[in-house]
Design a protein around this motif. Structure first.
Motif, PDB file in Angstrom:
ATOM      1  N   VAL A 192      10.237  10.366   2.344  1.00 18.33           N
ATOM      2  CA  VAL A 192       9.202  10.463   1.311  1.00 18.33           C
ATOM      3  C   VAL A 192       8.275   9.261   1.453  1.00 18.33           C
ATOM      4  CG1 VAL A 192       8.722  10.496  -1.172  1.00 18.33           C
ATOM      5  CG2 VAL A 192      10.717  11.725  -0.281  1.00 18.33           C
ATOM      6  N   THR A 193       6.976   9.529   1.476  1.00 25.45           N
ATOM      7  CA  THR A 193       5.977   8.460   1.462  1.00 25.45           C
ATOM      8  C   THR A 193       5.478   8.286   0.036  1.00 25.45           C
ATOM      9  OG1 THR A 193       5.279   8.942   3.710  1.00 25.45           O
ATOM     10  CG2 THR A 193       3.717   7.721   2.346  1.00 25.45           C
ATOM     11  N   HIS A 194       5.504   7.048  -0.449  1.00 20.79           N
ATOM     12  CA  HIS A 194       4.965   6.708  -1.772  1.00 20.79           C
ATOM     13  C   HIS A 194       3.724   5.849  -1.538  1.00 20.79           C
ATOM     14  CE1 HIS A 194       8.702   8.066  -3.724  1.00 20.79           C
ATOM     15  NE2 HIS A 194       9.358   7.406  -2.789  1.00 20.79           N
ATOM     16  N   VAL A 209       0.841  -1.190   0.000  1.00 25.18           N
ATOM     17  CA  VAL A 209       0.000   0.000   0.000  1.00 25.18           C
ATOM     18  C   VAL A 209       0.883   1.250   0.000  1.00 25.18           C
ATOM     19  CG1 VAL A 209      -1.856   1.237   1.187  1.00 25.18           C
ATOM     20  CG2 VAL A 209      -1.860  -1.256   1.130  1.00 25.18           C
ATOM     21  N   TYR A 210       1.920   1.261   0.840  1.00 30.01           N
ATOM     22  CA  TYR A 210       2.860   2.392   0.778  1.00 30.01           C
ATOM     23  C   TYR A 210       4.256   1.999   1.222  1.00 30.01           C
ATOM     24  CZ  TYR A 210       1.247   3.149   5.709  1.00 30.01           C
ATOM     25  OH  TYR A 210       0.889   3.015   7.031  1.00 30.01           O
ATOM     26  N   HIS A 211       5.215   2.799   0.735  1.00 32.32           N
ATOM     27  CA  HIS A 211       6.611   2.664   1.124  1.00 32.32           C
ATOM     28  C   HIS A 211       7.043   4.012   1.697  1.00 32.32           C
ATOM     29  CE1 HIS A 211       6.787  -0.851  -1.526  1.00 32.32           C
ATOM     30  NE2 HIS A 211       6.259  -0.102  -2.469  1.00 32.32           N
ATOM     31  N   VAL A 212       7.800   3.985   2.773  1.00 32.14           N
ATOM     32  CA  VAL A 212       8.413   5.211   3.288  1.00 32.14           C
ATOM     33  C   VAL A 212       9.918   5.054   3.149  1.00 32.14           C
ATOM     34  CG1 VAL A 212       8.737   6.743   5.271  1.00 32.14           C
ATOM     35  CG2 VAL A 212       6.532   5.579   4.934  1.00 32.14           C
ATOM     36  N   GLU A 213      10.546   6.027   2.497  1.00 31.21           N
ATOM     37  CA  GLU A 213      11.991   6.016   2.315  1.00 31.21           C
ATOM     38  C   GLU A 213      12.524   7.254   3.031  1.00 31.21           C
ATOM     39  OE1 GLU A 213      14.150   4.485  -1.520  1.00 31.21           O
ATOM     40  OE2 GLU A 213      13.577   6.578  -1.785  1.00 31.21           O
ATOM     41  N   GLY A 231       5.229  19.066  15.426  1.00 38.47           N
ATOM     42  CA  GLY A 231       4.574  19.173  14.125  1.00 38.47           C
ATOM     43  C   GLY A 231       5.409  18.548  13.023  1.00 38.47           C
ATOM     44  N   GLU A 232       5.006  18.795  11.800  1.00 37.59           N
ATOM     45  CA  GLU A 232       5.652  18.177  10.639  1.00 37.59           C
ATOM     46  C   GLU A 232       5.281  19.009   9.415  1.00 37.59           C
ATOM     47  OE1 GLU A 232       4.881  14.003  10.561  1.00 37.59           O
ATOM     48  OE2 GLU A 232       6.071  13.667   8.757  1.00 37.59           O
ATOM     49  N   VAL A 233       6.140  18.974   8.394  1.00 31.91           N
ATOM     50  CA  VAL A 233       5.803  19.625   7.127  1.00 31.91           C
ATOM     51  C   VAL A 233       5.741  18.564   6.034  1.00 31.91           C
ATOM     52  CG1 VAL A 233       6.576  21.249   5.351  1.00 31.91           C
ATOM     53  CG2 VAL A 233       6.792  21.856   7.760  1.00 31.91           C
ATOM     54  N   TYR A 234       4.664  18.557   5.262  1.00 33.21           N
ATOM     55  CA  TYR A 234       4.529  17.681   4.097  1.00 33.21           C
ATOM     56  C   TYR A 234       4.552  18.563   2.841  1.00 33.21           C
ATOM     57  CZ  TYR A 234       2.853  13.285   6.379  1.00 33.21           C
ATOM     58  OH  TYR A 234       2.726  12.121   7.091  1.00 33.21           O
ATOM     59  N   ILE A 235       5.155  18.063   1.779  1.00 33.48           N
ATOM     60  CA  ILE A 235       5.142  18.752   0.484  1.00 33.48           C
ATOM     61  C   ILE A 235       4.789  17.726  -0.587  1.00 33.48           C
ATOM     62  CG2 ILE A 235       6.558  19.988  -1.227  1.00 33.48           C
ATOM     63  CD1 ILE A 235       8.175  21.129   1.125  1.00 33.48           C
ATOM     64  N   ALA A 249      -3.292  14.536  14.424  1.00 33.20           N
ATOM     65  CA  ALA A 249      -3.048  13.278  13.714  1.00 33.20           C
ATOM     66  C   ALA A 249      -3.119  13.531  12.211  1.00 33.20           C
ATOM     67  CB  ALA A 249      -4.086  12.236  14.119  1.00 33.20           C
ATOM     68  N   HIS A 250      -2.358  12.745  11.446  1.00 33.91           N
ATOM     69  CA  HIS A 250      -2.275  12.975  10.005  1.00 33.91           C
ATOM     70  C   HIS A 250      -2.245  11.663   9.235  1.00 33.91           C
ATOM     71  CE1 HIS A 250       1.499  13.520  12.211  1.00 33.91           C
ATOM     72  NE2 HIS A 250       2.153  12.941  11.216  1.00 33.91           N
ATOM     73  N   ARG A 251      -2.907  11.691   8.074  1.00 30.93           N
ATOM     74  CA  ARG A 251      -3.034  10.512   7.202  1.00 30.93           C
ATOM     75  C   ARG A 251      -3.078  10.987   5.760  1.00 30.93           C
ATOM     76  NH1 ARG A 251      -8.141   6.727   8.135  1.00 30.93           N
ATOM     77  NH2 ARG A 251      -6.581   5.281   8.942  1.00 30.93           N
ATOM     78  N   VAL A 290       9.195  16.351   6.555  1.00 33.29           N
ATOM     79  CA  VAL A 290      10.293  16.677   7.464  1.00 33.29           C
ATOM     80  C   VAL A 290       9.700  16.787   8.869  1.00 33.29           C
ATOM     81  CG1 VAL A 290      12.106  18.336   8.044  1.00 33.29           C
ATOM     82  CG2 VAL A 290      11.571  17.884   5.640  1.00 33.29           C
ATOM     83  N   TRP A 291      10.276  16.053   9.819  1.00 34.29           N
ATOM     84  CA  TRP A 291       9.723  16.008  11.170  1.00 34.29           C
ATOM     85  C   TRP A 291      10.830  15.753  12.191  1.00 34.29           C
ATOM     86  CZ3 TRP A 291       9.836  12.011   7.762  1.00 34.29           C
ATOM     87  CH2 TRP A 291      10.151  10.731   8.225  1.00 34.29           C
ATOM     88  N   PRO A 292      10.598  16.135  13.441  1.00 35.62           N
ATOM     89  CA  PRO A 292      11.637  15.964  14.457  1.00 35.62           C
ATOM     90  C   PRO A 292      11.926  14.491  14.724  1.00 35.62           C
ATOM     91  CG  PRO A 292       9.901  17.459  15.230  1.00 35.62           C
ATOM     92  CD  PRO A 292       9.402  16.805  13.973  1.00 35.62           C
ATOM     93  N   MET A 307      -4.827   4.471   1.789  1.00 34.32           N
ATOM     94  CA  MET A 307      -4.376   5.533   2.694  1.00 34.32           C
ATOM     95  C   MET A 307      -3.332   4.985   3.644  1.00 34.32           C
ATOM     96  SD  MET A 307      -7.939   5.664   4.764  1.00 34.32           S
ATOM     97  CE  MET A 307      -8.652   4.187   5.482  1.00 34.32           C
ATOM     98  N   THR A 308      -2.609   5.881   4.295  1.00 31.58           N
ATOM     99  CA  THR A 308      -1.666   5.459   5.329  1.00 31.58           C
ATOM    100  C   THR A 308      -2.442   5.168   6.608  1.00 31.58           C
ATOM    101  OG1 THR A 308      -1.267   7.742   6.014  1.00 31.58           O
ATOM    102  CG2 THR A 308       0.222   6.827   4.334  1.00 31.58           C
ATOM    103  N   ARG A 309      -1.787   4.478   7.533  1.00 27.28           N
ATOM    104  CA  ARG A 309      -2.449   4.165   8.812  1.00 27.28           C
ATOM    105  C   ARG A 309      -2.841   5.466   9.516  1.00 27.28           C
ATOM    106  NH1 ARG A 309      -2.081  -0.225  12.053  1.00 27.28           N
ATOM    107  NH2 ARG A 309      -0.390  -1.077  10.783  1.00 27.28           N
ATOM    108  N   GLY A 310      -1.917   6.410   9.552  1.00 28.48           N
ATOM    109  CA  GLY A 310      -2.177   7.691  10.220  1.00 28.48           C
ATOM    110  C   GLY A 310      -1.794   7.630  11.684  1.00 28.48           C
ATOM    111  N   HIS A 311      -1.354   8.762  12.216  1.00 19.98           N
ATOM    112  CA  HIS A 311      -0.873   8.762  13.614  1.00 19.98           C
ATOM    113  C   HIS A 311      -0.839  10.169  14.198  1.00 19.98           C
ATOM    114  CE1 HIS A 311       2.647   9.426  10.997  1.00 19.98           C
ATOM    115  NE2 HIS A 311       2.996  10.308  11.911  1.00 19.98           N
ATOM    116  N   PHE A 312      -0.852  10.202  15.527  1.00 20.04           N
ATOM    117  CA  PHE A 312      -0.374  11.360  16.282  1.00 20.04           C
ATOM    118  C   PHE A 312       1.113  11.111  16.519  1.00 20.04           C
ATOM    119  CE2 PHE A 312      -4.818  11.618  17.842  1.00 20.04           C
ATOM    120  CZ  PHE A 312      -5.031  12.987  17.780  1.00 20.04           C
TER     121      PHE A 312
END
Ligand code: 6PG
Ligand code: NI
Length: 186
Positions: free
Chosen positions: A70-72, A51-55, A96-100, A135-137, A151-153, A84-89
Motif C-alpha cells: 500500500v502506498t500512502h 511525501v509517501y510511505h510504502v508498506e 503490469g500491476e493492479v492499483y486499487i 510508467a506509473h505515478r 499488487v505486482w510481480p 506525487m510519487t517518483r514514478g517508474h517503469f
C-alpha cells in the motif's frame, strides 16, 4: 487435517496491512530532487518532510510470486504542484500491476514508451490495470492522505532512470482547481 489459516489483513479504510511481517519505505522531499518543477521551492521545503510511505508484505521473492503493498501519499504541494510519487517503469518492462484506490483522492498518471499519457481518477474503490511497458505515478490532488493498494510481480523491479525527461504531464493546483499541464521538453 482441516486447519483454518488466519489470512493476511488489509484495513479497507486506512490501508493498514497486518498479519505478517511488513517492509516499509519512506520517501521524503529531499529524496526527490528534480521531480518537482519548482526547484527553488523544492529546495526551500526539502529536508525530511515525508511525501509517501510504502508498506508491503515481506513476500519471499520467488519466481511467479506477487507483492502486495500500500502506498500512502501525503497531501501537499511544491509550489502549485501536487505531491506525487517518483514514478517508474518496471525493470521487466512487460510486467503490469493492479492499483486499487482505498482512501483520499488523486490521479494515476500512466505513460508508455512512446510518451503517450493517460490520467485515471483514483478514489476509494477505483481499480486500475496498469499494462506492461507503462510508467506509473500517483498524484495526491486532495486534502487527505491518498492510499492505494498495489499488487505486482516480485520479479518486476523498478527502473527510475528510463524516464530521463520525466513525465510529459504535470498536475497543479490552479486557484483551487486541478489543472493538467503539458510539459515542454525543449
Ligand atoms: C511498485 C509499485 C508501488 C510503487 C510505490 C512508490 O512497482 O513497487 O508501483 O509500490 O513503488 O507507489 O512509487 P515509486 O516506486 O515510483 O517511488
Ligand atoms: Ni510499479
Amino acid at each position: 487435517d482441516s486447519t483454518i489459516i488466519q489470512p493476511l489483513h488489509l484495513a479497507w479504510c486506512s490501508g493498514a496491512l497486518s498479519g505478517a511481517p511488513l517492509l516499509t519505505k519512506s520517501t521524503t522531499l529531499q529524496d526527490l530532487p528534480g521531480v518537482f518543477a519548482d526547484h527553488t521551492c523544492w529546495q526551500s521545503l526539502a529536508g525530511s518532510k515525508p511525501v509517501y510511505h510504502v508498506e508491503m508484505f515481506a513476500t519471499p521473492d520467488r519466481p511467479g510470486e506477487l507483492y502486495t503493498g500500500v502506498t500512502h501519499l501525503m497531501p501537499g504541494k511544491v509550489g502549485e504542484e501536487f505531491f506525487m510519487t517518483r514514478g517508474h517503469f518496471h525493470a521487466r518492462r512487460e510486467q503490469g500491476e493492479v492499483y486499487i484506490g482505498l482512501r483520499g483522492e488523486g490521479l494515476l498518471l500512466l505513460q508508455d514508451e512512446q510518451n503517450s499519457t493517460r490520467l485515471e481518477r483514483v478514489y476509494p474503490g477505483s481499480v486500475h490495470t496498469i499494462p506492461g511497458f507503462t510508467a506509473h505515478r500517483l498524484i495526491n490532488t486532495g486534502n487527505e492522505i491518498l492510499s492505494a493498494l498495489a499488487v505486482w510481480p516480485c520479479s518486476a523491479g523498478h527502473d527510475y532512470s528510463a524516464l530521463k525527461n520525466g513525465f510529459a504531464l504535470r498536475v497543479v493546483d490552479d486557484a483551487g482547481s486541478v489543472r493538467v499541464m503539458e510539459v515542454n521538453h525543449d
